[in-house]
Design a protein around this motif. Structure first.
Motif, PDB file in Angstrom:
ATOM      1  N   ALA A 183     -22.336 -20.302  21.316  1.00 37.58           N
ATOM      2  CA  ALA A 183     -22.603 -21.300  20.287  1.00 37.58           C
ATOM      3  C   ALA A 183     -23.237 -20.703  19.037  1.00 37.58           C
ATOM      4  O   ALA A 183     -23.231 -21.332  17.980  1.00 37.58           O
ATOM      5  CB  ALA A 183     -23.519 -22.400  20.846  1.00 37.58           C
ATOM      6  N   SER A 230     -10.595 -25.964  13.841  1.00 41.22           N
ATOM      7  CA  SER A 230     -11.862 -25.332  14.193  1.00 41.22           C
ATOM      8  C   SER A 230     -12.682 -26.234  15.111  1.00 41.22           C
ATOM      9  O   SER A 230     -13.286 -25.764  16.086  1.00 41.22           O
ATOM     10  CB  SER A 230     -12.651 -25.004  12.924  1.00 41.22           C
ATOM     11  N   LEU A 231     -12.691 -27.526  14.820  1.00 38.77           N
ATOM     12  CA  LEU A 231     -13.407 -28.468  15.690  1.00 38.77           C
ATOM     13  C   LEU A 231     -12.764 -28.533  17.062  1.00 38.77           C
ATOM     14  O   LEU A 231     -13.461 -28.548  18.093  1.00 38.77           O
ATOM     15  CB  LEU A 231     -13.425 -29.854  15.034  1.00 38.77           C
ATOM     16  N   ALA A 232     -11.441 -28.576  17.097  1.00 39.62           N
ATOM     17  CA  ALA A 232     -10.751 -28.613  18.391  1.00 39.62           C
ATOM     18  C   ALA A 232     -11.010 -27.333  19.184  1.00 39.62           C
ATOM     19  O   ALA A 232     -11.190 -27.358  20.408  1.00 39.62           O
ATOM     20  CB  ALA A 232      -9.247 -28.804  18.164  1.00 39.62           C
ATOM     21  N   TRP A 233     -11.038 -26.211  18.483  1.00 43.66           N
ATOM     22  CA  TRP A 233     -11.301 -24.920  19.123  1.00 43.66           C
ATOM     23  C   TRP A 233     -12.677 -24.900  19.775  1.00 43.66           C
ATOM     24  O   TRP A 233     -12.832 -24.512  20.934  1.00 43.66           O
ATOM     25  CB  TRP A 233     -11.180 -23.829  18.073  1.00 43.66           C
ATOM     26  N   SER A 234     -13.696 -25.322  19.028  1.00 42.87           N
ATOM     27  CA  SER A 234     -15.063 -25.234  19.544  1.00 42.87           C
ATOM     28  C   SER A 234     -15.375 -26.305  20.575  1.00 42.87           C
ATOM     29  O   SER A 234     -16.122 -26.057  21.528  1.00 42.87           O
ATOM     30  CB  SER A 234     -16.063 -25.326  18.376  1.00 42.87           C
ATOM     31  N   GLU A 235     -14.790 -27.496  20.413  1.00 44.96           N
ATOM     32  CA  GLU A 235     -15.145 -28.601  21.299  1.00 44.96           C
ATOM     33  C   GLU A 235     -14.262 -28.677  22.546  1.00 44.96           C
ATOM     34  O   GLU A 235     -14.718 -29.124  23.601  1.00 44.96           O
ATOM     35  CB  GLU A 235     -15.047 -29.930  20.538  1.00 44.96           C
ATOM     36  N   LEU A 236     -13.006 -28.254  22.429  1.00 43.49           N
ATOM     37  CA  LEU A 236     -12.069 -28.480  23.529  1.00 43.49           C
ATOM     38  C   LEU A 236     -11.588 -27.219  24.213  1.00 43.49           C
ATOM     39  O   LEU A 236     -11.303 -27.231  25.416  1.00 43.49           O
ATOM     40  CB  LEU A 236     -10.835 -29.254  23.002  1.00 43.49           C
ATOM     41  N   ASP A 266     -24.620 -25.874  31.575  1.00 45.22           N
ATOM     42  CA  ASP A 266     -24.938 -27.203  32.101  1.00 45.22           C
ATOM     43  C   ASP A 266     -25.810 -27.075  33.340  1.00 45.22           C
ATOM     44  O   ASP A 266     -25.876 -26.015  33.969  1.00 45.22           O
ATOM     45  CB  ASP A 266     -23.651 -27.949  32.463  1.00 45.22           C
TER      46      ASP A 266
END
Length: 340
Positions: A183, A230-236, A266
């Motif tokens: 992250a 970029s959002l899809a890469w980091s989140e999914l 987690d």
């Protein structure tokens, strides 16, 4: 002579050997030099800037590594309990690593927007593509020259910067960017990932420019596309590139000591046979009776080990490179089969 007519003349001279230097075998042998020269001339400002940034960035990373290694040799790389080492490292090198990581995360986007999107869209918008297509040069050769030089420069610049930053970051990975390689930004700014992102976003920018045929629209569409992917890469996607490792310990026991460089993902509670429940299960009311009813006796921490990072990066880069190849194949196919 207007700017457009000057560009048209340059395109004609570069595309037709008979115009540039007479219709001779020697002139035709110069054709492969003429088209790349034209591509360089049209995009020379951005290409020169990319090369300059690469030289300066690599020089800064190489220079800073000497002081970094002295710091690590003196102070060590294992964070202490009171956080003093991490704080001193942050004060000395925090800004360097933040800036380097941000450069390599944003560089693929900038290349895709300012180089990929205008590459063919600019030719279509100014009409020079129609002029080139009337010369003796084939459309396939024009496409090859138009794509090869910018993509080569983009890959070269990103690869050199990524290699230099990886060389700087690796010995300090437990301290740099908060010690979180997933992250904190190190995953996307080291190894093969920046190169793969550059090829993918540049290819998508070229394709969007070809379809939209307007430079500004193509640049805006590429920027939005880069944000969404970029959002899809980091989140999914990133979390699915590797297999989570788990460590169990008694419910009322002390937390585990994870391996150096591990990224905690987690926490769960579990039964003796390994059935997982959310970490907040049985924390209100008669918690002990609730845990006894469900058979909860352990806590479980899931994490990615530092040793998994390289494999996850190469897998992610492979996916991006495969997608880039598909997009570039579409660009070449459309350039051959459809009017531009």
């Amino acid at each position: 002579m207007t700017r457009t007519s000057t560009a048209d003349a340059e395109a004609a001279n570069a595309a037709d050997p008979g115009v540039a230097a007479g219709d001779t075998p020697a002139a035709r042998r110069e054709l492969l030099h003429g088209l790349p020269w034209l591509v360089w001339r049209r995009h020379r400002t951005f290409l020169r800037l990319a090369l300059l940034v690469t030289v300066v960035g690599c020089a800064v990373f190489a220079y800073q590594r000497g002081g970094l290694m002295d710091f690590l040799h003196t102070r060590g790389t294992t964070p202490d309990a009171d956080g003093r080492l991490a704080n001193d490292f942050q004060n000395a090198y925090g800004q360097l690593f933040r800036s380097g990581s941000q450069l390599l995360e944003f560089l693929p986007v900038l290349i895709g927007v300012f180089l990929g999107a205008p590459l063919i869209a600019g030719e279509q918008e100014h009409g020079t593509l129609k002029l080139v297509s009337t010369q003796s040069v084939s459309r396939g050769r024009w496409v090859a020259a138009t794509l090869a030089l910018p993509l080569t420069v983009a890959v070269l610049c990103t690869a050199l910067l990524s290699a230099a930053f990886t060389w700087l970051w690796t010995p300090a990975h437990t301290l740099a960017l908060g010690g979180d390689w997933l992250a904190g930004g190190a995953f996307d700014s080291t190894g093969p990932v920046p190169v793969a992102w550059t090829l993918f976003l540049t290819a998508c920018g070229i394709a969007l420019g070809m379809l939209l045929k307007r430079v500004v629209r193509a640049m805006a569409a590429t920027a939005v596309f880069a944000l969404v992917t970029s959002l899809a890469w980091s989140e999914l996607l990133i979390g699915r590139l590797g297999t989570l490792r788990s460590v169990s310990y008694p419910y009322n026991g002390d937390g585990p000591d994870l391996p150096p460089g591990a990224v905690r993902i987690d926490d769960w509670v579990s039964t003796a046979d390994g059935r997982l429940y959310g970490f907040g299960t049985c924390v209100h009311g008669d918690a002990e009776a609730c845990r006894a009813k469900l058979g909860i006796v352990n806590r479980v921490t899931q994490y990615f080990d530092y040793g998994q990072m390289a494999g996850m990066q190469w897998l992610g880069a492979g996916i991006l490179l495969a997608l880039a190849a598909v997009v570039l194949t579409f660009v070449v196919w459309r350039a051959h089969r459809r009017p531009l």
